[in-house]
Design a protein around this motif. Structure first.
Motif, PDB file in Angstrom:
ATOM      1  N   ALA A  17       0.796  -1.097   0.115  1.00 39.86           N
ATOM      2  CA  ALA A  17       0.206   0.055   0.051  1.00 39.86           C
ATOM      3  C   ALA A  17       0.765   1.197   0.026  1.00 39.86           C
ATOM      4  N   CYS A  18       1.803   1.383   0.943  1.00 38.91           N
ATOM      5  CA  CYS A  18       2.556   2.571   0.992  1.00 38.91           C
ATOM      6  C   CYS A  18       3.630   2.353   2.028  1.00 38.91           C
ATOM      7  N   ALA A  19       4.706   3.389   1.808  1.00 37.59           N
ATOM      8  CA  ALA A  19       5.857   3.032   3.188  1.00 37.59           C
ATOM      9  C   ALA A  19       5.188   3.315   4.246  1.00 37.59           C
ATOM     10  N   PRO A  20       5.715   2.929   5.525  1.00 28.50           N
ATOM     11  CA  PRO A  20       5.229   3.258   6.889  1.00 28.50           C
ATOM     12  C   PRO A  20       5.169   4.999   7.289  1.00 28.50           C
ATOM     13  N   LEU A  21       3.992   5.360   7.493  1.00 26.39           N
ATOM     14  CA  LEU A  21       3.597   6.700   7.598  1.00 26.39           C
ATOM     15  C   LEU A  21       4.620   7.518   8.665  1.00 26.39           C
ATOM     16  N   PRO A  22       4.695   7.111   9.800  1.00 25.99           N
ATOM     17  CA  PRO A  22       5.575   8.001  10.934  1.00 25.99           C
ATOM     18  C   PRO A  22       6.998   7.907  10.107  1.00 25.99           C
ATOM     19  N   SER A  23       7.618   7.074   9.400  1.00 24.82           N
ATOM     20  CA  SER A  23       8.966   7.217   8.911  1.00 24.82           C
ATOM     21  C   SER A  23       8.618   8.258   7.546  1.00 24.82           C
ATOM     22  N   GLN A  24       7.635   8.258   6.969  1.00 22.67           N
ATOM     23  CA  GLN A  24       7.475   9.384   5.939  1.00 22.67           C
ATOM     24  C   GLN A  24       7.609  10.712   6.555  1.00 22.67           C
TER      25      GLN A  24
END
Ligand code: PLP
Length: 387
Positions: free
Chosen positions: A263-270
């Motif tokens: 789905a996507c890369a991890p949000l906190p990491s983004q």
């Protein structure tokens, strides 16, 4: 149940095997994984924690948050002195995510992927996962592990689709020269080959060496993509955040793939990435620390009879020649672990021609590294020589 042929092709790497075996000793010095002991900077940690506290923990767009793509595009514009649009960027689960989505988007079954050796084992296994055929081109210590356009040219066939270049290189720590990049770019253009340029170690370059990229060569932007990661630059391995910069059509294909696998890369990491790249966090302190460790390794190995090590231009790896000990790389690593509790990676992990080497990751602080080198010395000069 029947496990697929593709899954059966994959074998756990010797890197992981030694890492797992190291866990059985309390006093082990583990120099296997490329996973440094350094904690990411305060700003990065704070941005990730803030995102979690604020509930910014849902899915993002498949290619990543618009602000993160923009921050990464802007940051890289300065490094590569080129205009880069956010549509040419995708955020992924580590550099590994970028590599896998890229190979899956470029390789049809039976297509050949040229991989210079010694290579990071995942290139080969990912190529196989995608149904591609890895074509390995060895390089040798006598030539400073230099890749030549001539050697790569001789590996090209009508099925060649992709070439993977990694500079600075894991495991040798060597870099590809600007002149060689010029020749390789011409080779790629003349033979219609796509180049994956893995530059995840570009912030860890020592001495007078300068970062160069094949991506900047004329005619390459339409046939080349850069893979980068926050893992090595900011010591954020567990945040699992990487990215690719490439032609829009490829980024779109990778985005469609990503929708279906992560789905996507991890949000906190983004959110941490937005902070790190938009404020251009300085990584000089970390590089200086690795430069000190590199010095410890170079001097330490030079003081051990029968071991040798040529230059390390970049990365945090030393590819140590053990051929004079009479052991193959697997036996050397296993016995060193058993006798002296130091874990290193057998060279054969990086290709068939490298059984006379082991890789040492200098991912622990200088005093631990010195202790490990003393143990390696005792192993080579006492344990081996006594037998
Ligand atoms: N490329 C190379 C050459 C590596 O050594 C690694 C990790 O060790 C990666 C890419 C990917 O790292 P990550 O997925 O943590 O970004």
């Amino acid at each position: 149940m029947r496990i697929s042929d593709r899954a059966c092709l994959l074998t756990p790497s010797l890197t992981r095997r030694l890492f797992d075996l190291a866990k059985q000793y309390d006093d082990v010095v583990d120099l296997t994984l490329g996973d440094p002991d350094i904690i990411p900077q305060r700003e990065i940690r704070a941005a990730a924690c803030r995102a979690i506290e604020d509930g910014k923990t849902r899915y993002s767009q498949n290619a990543g948050l618009a602000a993160a793509r923009e921050a990464i595009a802007n940051f890289n514009q300065k490094i590569y002195e080129a205009v880069i649009s956010p549509e040419e960027v995708i955020l992924t689960c580590g550099g590994m995510g970028a590599l896998y989505l890229m190979l899956a988007s470029l390789v049809n079954p039976g297509d050949e992927v040229i991989i210079p050796a010694p290579y990071w084992i995942n290139y080969k296994q990912m190529t196989q996962l995608c149904g591609g055929v890895p074509v390995v081109v060895p390089t040798y210590e006598a030539d400073n592990f230099s890749i030549t356009a001539e050697a790569l040219a001789s590996a090209i066939t009508p099925r060649t689709r992709v070439m993977i270049l990694n500079s600075p290189n894991n495991p040798t720590g060597r870099m590809i020269s600007g002149g060689t990049f010029d020749k390789l770019a011409k080779l790629a253009i003349d033979n219609d080959i796509f180049v994956i340029s893995d530059e995840v170690y570009r912030s860890l370059i020592y001495g007078d060496n300068r970062h160069e990229s094949i991506w900047t060569r004329p005619g390459m932007r339409e046939r080349c993509a850069i893979v980068d990661s926050m893992s090595k630059r900011f010591s954020m391995t567990g945040y699992r955040l990487g990215y690719a910069i490439g032609p829009k059509e490829l980024i779109q294909a990778m985005t469609r793939m990503q929708e279906n696998v992560a789905a996507c890369a991890p949000l906190p990491s983004q959110y941490a990435a937005i902070e790190a790249y938009s404020s251009e966090l300085d990584v000089a302190e970390m590089r200086d620390e690795f430069a000190r460790r590199r010095q410890v390794i170079l001097e330490g190995i030079a003081n051990i009879r029968k071991l040798s090590l040529s230059a390390i231009d970049g990365t945090f790896y030393a590819f140590v020649n053990i051929s004079q000990t009479g052991f193959n790389s697997f036996d050397f690593a296993m016995r060193l672990l058993e006798k002296r509790h130091v874990a290193v990676v057998p060279g054969r992990t990086y290709g068939d021609s490298y059984d006379g080497y082991v890789r040492i990751a200098f991912t622990v602080r200088c005093e631990r590294l010195r202790a490990a080198l003393a143990r390696i010395r005792a192993f080579v000069e006492e344990d081996i020589e006594e037998n």
